[in-house]
Scaffold this active site. Structure first.
Site, PDB file in Angstrom:
ATOM      1  N   ASP A 198      51.947  -8.746  21.400  1.00 35.07           N
ATOM      2  CA  ASP A 198      53.140  -9.283  20.748  1.00 35.07           C
ATOM      3  C   ASP A 198      54.401  -8.878  21.503  1.00 35.07           C
ATOM      4  OD1 ASP A 198      54.605 -10.637  18.861  1.00 35.07           O
ATOM      5  OD2 ASP A 198      54.369  -9.137  17.289  1.00 35.07           O
ATOM      6  N   ASN A 232      49.828 -20.112  15.115  1.00 38.13           N
ATOM      7  CA  ASN A 232      50.796 -20.343  16.201  1.00 38.13           C
ATOM      8  C   ASN A 232      51.137 -21.823  16.432  1.00 38.13           C
ATOM      9  OD1 ASN A 232      49.681 -17.525  18.224  1.00 38.13           O
ATOM     10  ND2 ASN A 232      51.448 -17.668  16.861  1.00 38.13           N
TER      11      ASN A 232
END
Ligand code: FPP
Length: 242
Positions: A20, A68
């Site tokens: 991330d 996503n």
């Protein structure tokens, strides 16, 4: 497969990573988010190489989640292009370095060209055994369990599996990860302490390491420190220490 208390290796055999912070890394440099993803892909290359000397036999990375797709169309298509480029560019190196690559996640929604490249890379590296790299694309832990349950239910309907035989050993055989050991250690970069639907079933007994570093800044050195510190922990899998 369950990790067992009798493992002779004290370090983690299987490390899973939630990579991330690419977007913030790029924003901090006044660049578009995709610039951060490209920098992130470079780190993937290096971290895969770092595994062998650290005796990390299995590395599983979260590249694209079932959630996503909610990102802008340009970011999604940029990431898909990046995955294709990565596979094309890295295939021969991965083969040469003994890396066996697998993909987990639902391929149905993915671009056919990308899926073809994924299949080719899996075949190309199928006989490698130095490091097992698993890349999660369009992966979600709940989605994986739901898809597994669907296949399991089909076997019950066909009569090849009896409902009374369904247990903790049976269900994971239907997961995308069925050939992998469970992760011993899950690392998430960029300061968020969440697991975001990653390897939900498999990480039941994993250790978690949440670090502030943004993924493109995650160094081999930090990786080896985390792996080394794992050795000192006392994992009990719910039992009382001896
Ligand atoms: C999370 O950062 C990262 C992603 C959703 C993509 C991960 C992809 C890579 C590291 C690059 C390519 C990987 C391979 C296998 C070639 P974020 O965008 O959510 O960052 P932010 O939280 O700062 O916005």
């Amino acid at each position: 497969m369950m990790a067992s208390e009798t493992d002779t290796q004290s370090g983690p055999q299987h490390v899973a990573v939630i990579m991330d912070g690419n977007g913030r890394w790029a924003q901090a440099r006044g660049r578009p988010r995709l610039f951060g993803h490209h920098a992130g892909a470079k780190r993937v290359k290096e971290i895969v190489r770092a595994c062998k000397p650290l005796r990390v036999k299995y590395l599983t990375i979260f590249a694209f989640s079932t959630e996503n797709w909610k990102r802008t169309q340009s970011e999604v298509s940029g990431l898909m292009t990046l995955f294709r480029q990565y596979i094309r560019k890295e295939a021969n190196n991965l083969k040469k370095e003994g890396v066996r690559v697998r993909f987990i996640g639902d391929r149905v929604k993915l671009d056919k060209k990308l899926v073809a490249l994924m299949n080719e890379l899996e075949e190309l590296t199928a006989h490698n055994d130095v490091v097992h790299l698993t890349i999660a694309i369009n992966y979600g832990g709940r989605d994986e369990v739901a898809r597994a349950t669907k296949r399991l239910a089909t076997d019950v309907a066909l009569g090849t599996l009896k409902p009374e035989d369904v247990d903790e050993e049976t269900l994971p055989k239907y997961l995308d990860t069925h050939v992998l050991p469970d992760p011993d250690l899950v690392i998430r970069t960029s300061g968020e302490a969440r697991i975001s639907n990653f390897l939900l079933w498999q990480s039941a007994y994993a250790e978690y390491e949440f670090i502030d570093t943004l993924w493109p800044d995650f160094s081999d050195e930090e990786f080896s420190k985390i792996v080394a510190s794992f050795g000192g922990r006392n994992r009990r899998f719910g039992a009382v220490p001896a």
